[in-house]
Design a protein around this motif. Structure first.
Motif, mmCIF file in Angstrom:
data_model
loop_
_atom_site.group_PDB
_atom_site.id
_atom_site.type_symbol
_atom_site.label_atom_id
_atom_site.label_comp_id
_atom_site.label_asym_id
_atom_site.label_seq_id
_atom_site.Cartn_x
_atom_site.Cartn_y
_atom_site.Cartn_z
ATOM 1 N N MET A 83 0.839 -1.182 0.000
ATOM 2 C CA MET A 83 0.000 0.000 0.000
ATOM 3 C C MET A 83 0.881 1.242 0.000
ATOM 4 N N ASN A 84 1.844 1.285 -0.900
ATOM 5 C CA ASN A 84 2.705 2.452 -1.035
ATOM 6 C C ASN A 84 2.208 3.413 -2.102
ATOM 7 N N ASP A 85 1.178 3.015 -2.857
ATOM 8 C CA ASP A 85 0.614 3.901 -3.863
ATOM 9 C C ASP A 85 -0.123 5.045 -3.177
ATOM 10 N N ALA A 86 -0.212 6.152 -3.902
ATOM 11 C CA ALA A 86 -0.971 7.290 -3.377
ATOM 12 C C ALA A 86 -2.456 6.948 -3.360
ATOM 13 N N PHE A 87 -3.147 7.448 -2.367
ATOM 14 C CA PHE A 87 -4.585 7.219 -2.248
ATOM 15 C C PHE A 87 -5.329 7.889 -3.400
ATOM 16 N N ILE A 88 -4.884 9.077 -3.784
ATOM 17 C CA ILE A 88 -5.513 9.823 -4.876
ATOM 18 C C ILE A 88 -4.447 10.175 -5.900
ATOM 19 N N ASP A 89 -4.688 9.811 -7.146
ATOM 20 C CA ASP A 89 -3.796 10.195 -8.224
ATOM 21 C C ASP A 89 -4.328 11.495 -8.819
ATOM 22 N N CYS A 90 -3.750 12.604 -8.414
ATOM 23 C CA CYS A 90 -4.278 13.907 -8.828
ATOM 24 C C CYS A 90 -3.913 14.250 -10.270
ATOM 25 N N THR A 91 -3.220 13.369 -10.972
ATOM 26 C CA THR A 91 -2.922 13.608 -12.377
ATOM 27 C C THR A 91 -4.015 13.060 -13.290
ATOM 28 N N THR A 92 -4.996 12.354 -12.713
ATOM 29 C CA THR A 92 -6.108 11.823 -13.515
ATOM 30 C C THR A 92 -7.356 12.663 -13.281
ATOM 31 N N LEU A 93 -8.261 12.628 -14.238
ATOM 32 C CA LEU A 93 -9.528 13.365 -14.075
ATOM 33 C C LEU A 93 -10.314 12.846 -12.877
ATOM 34 N N GLU A 94 -10.316 11.526 -12.695
ATOM 35 C CA GLU A 94 -11.033 10.952 -11.547
ATOM 36 C C GLU A 94 -10.422 11.442 -10.235
ATOM 37 N N GLY A 95 -9.110 11.469 -10.149
ATOM 38 C CA GLY A 95 -8.450 11.964 -8.949
ATOM 39 C C GLY A 95 -8.762 13.427 -8.701
ATOM 40 N N GLN A 96 -8.770 14.219 -9.751
ATOM 41 C CA GLN A 96 -9.093 15.638 -9.610
ATOM 42 C C GLN A 96 -10.537 15.839 -9.169
ATOM 43 N N ARG A 97 -11.454 15.023 -9.704
ATOM 44 C CA ARG A 97 -12.860 15.100 -9.270
ATOM 45 C C ARG A 97 -12.983 14.756 -7.796
ATOM 46 N N ARG A 98 -12.227 13.756 -7.358
ATOM 47 C CA ARG A 98 -12.282 13.374 -5.944
ATOM 48 C C ARG A 98 -11.767 14.496 -5.052
ATOM 49 N N PRO A 142 1.258 7.456 0.798
ATOM 50 C CA PRO A 142 0.970 8.890 0.667
ATOM 51 C C PRO A 142 -0.478 9.108 0.235
ATOM 52 N N VAL A 143 -1.062 10.205 0.676
ATOM 53 C CA VAL A 143 -2.433 10.524 0.259
ATOM 54 C C VAL A 143 -2.427 10.968 -1.199
ATOM 55 N N VAL A 144 -1.496 11.862 -1.548
ATOM 56 C CA VAL A 144 -1.299 12.291 -2.935
ATOM 57 C C VAL A 144 0.201 12.324 -3.203
ATOM 58 N N GLU A 145 0.573 12.205 -4.462
ATOM 59 C CA GLU A 145 1.990 12.262 -4.805
ATOM 60 C C GLU A 145 2.441 13.675 -5.139
ATOM 61 N N ASN A 146 1.557 14.472 -5.650
ATOM 62 C CA ASN A 146 1.910 15.816 -6.077
ATOM 63 C C ASN A 146 1.072 16.819 -5.277
ATOM 64 N N ARG A 147 1.570 17.202 -4.121
ATOM 65 C CA ARG A 147 0.825 18.105 -3.232
ATOM 66 C C ARG A 147 0.595 19.470 -3.867
ATOM 67 N N ALA A 148 1.567 19.956 -4.647
ATOM 68 C CA ALA A 148 1.424 21.275 -5.269
ATOM 69 C C ALA A 148 0.246 21.279 -6.246
ATOM 70 N N LEU A 149 0.158 20.245 -7.072
ATOM 71 C CA LEU A 149 -0.964 20.144 -8.007
ATOM 72 C C LEU A 149 -2.278 20.001 -7.250
ATOM 73 N N CYS A 150 -2.250 19.218 -6.208
ATOM 74 C CA CYS A 150 -3.443 19.014 -5.400
ATOM 75 C C CYS A 150 -3.944 20.341 -4.823
ATOM 76 N N ARG A 151 -3.053 21.162 -4.349
ATOM 77 C CA ARG A 151 -3.438 22.463 -3.786
ATOM 78 C C ARG A 151 -4.033 23.376 -4.860
ATOM 79 N N VAL A 152 -3.500 23.319 -6.061
ATOM 80 C CA VAL A 152 -4.056 24.125 -7.156
ATOM 81 C C VAL A 152 -5.486 23.673 -7.446
ATOM 82 N N ILE A 153 -5.712 22.374 -7.456
ATOM 83 C CA ILE A 153 -7.059 21.838 -7.697
ATOM 84 C C ILE A 153 -7.997 22.282 -6.576
#
Length: 192
Positions: free
Chosen positions: A1-16, A62-73
């Motif tokens: 379980m080392n994958d990020a919980f949310i992949d913010c690079t995908t549309l589904e991740g961004q919607r979440r 990790p919850v997300v891999e790219n925190r900077a992108l996540c914050r922009v979203i």
């Protein structure tokens, strides 16, 4: 379980991400605690930090891999919320308007899943009957969803919300049926 919980690079991740931020904004706004004078970046950062802490408590990776992108979203969600609701909302959940109805859908689904987990025999199998159970509980215990009559209504359009609750439950039951069929087909191949 080392994958990020949310992949913010995908549309589904961004919607979440947007859905989680929207849920908190709605909760804060309905409770009268959303200060529209807060800078968008600061509010988005605080809300996302809260969301991330909640998931970090139960997710080992990790919850997300790219925190900077996540914050922009998250910031875009705050901007969209401010544009859609320039003044305080007077309802707990929104099912109409410019923003998605994900928070209301989630509350209906959470109700159904709670019955499944704690009182499975009490769950009606017809979506219409299950939706009536949901609305009866809303009437009897609005506080379960953080709704207080003195703050405003449960939803912005109850007739539409009633139809939407049936739709959500119907989709959930159909998904359960497909999962059961797949499991049965898989079990048949292993045993056969």
């Amino acid at each position: 379980m080392n994958d990020a919980f949310i992949d913010c690079t995908t549309l589904e991740g961004q919607r979440r991400i947007r859905g989680y931020v929207l849920g908190w904004l709605e909760r804060l706004d309905y409770g009268g605690r959303l200060d529209r004078g807060w800078p968008v970046e600061e509010l988005a950062g605080r809300v996302w930090d809260r969301v991330e802490r909640e998931f970090a408590a139960v997710w080992l990776g990790p919850v997300v891999e790219n925190r900077a992108l996540c914050r922009v979203i998250a910031e875009t969600m705050v901007e969209d919320y401010y544009a859609a609701y320039p003044a305080r909302r007077c309802h707990r959940y929104s099912v109409l308007g410019d923003l998605p109805d994900v928070t209301f859908r989630r509350c209906v689904l959470d109700f159904i899943q709670d019955i499944e987990e704690y009182e499975p025999a009490a769950l009606p199998r017809r979506p219409e009957s299950a939706a009536e159970e949901f609305w009866a509980t809303v009437r009897e215990h609005p506080d379960r969803w953080g709704c207080k009559p003195e703050r405003g209504d449960f939803v912005d359009d109850e007739p539409h919300a009633r139809a939407l609750s049936v739709e959500v439950i119907r989709e959930y039951f159909a998904l359960q049926g497909r999962v059961a069929e797949q499991r049965a087909a898989g079990a048949g191949r292993v045993d056969g």
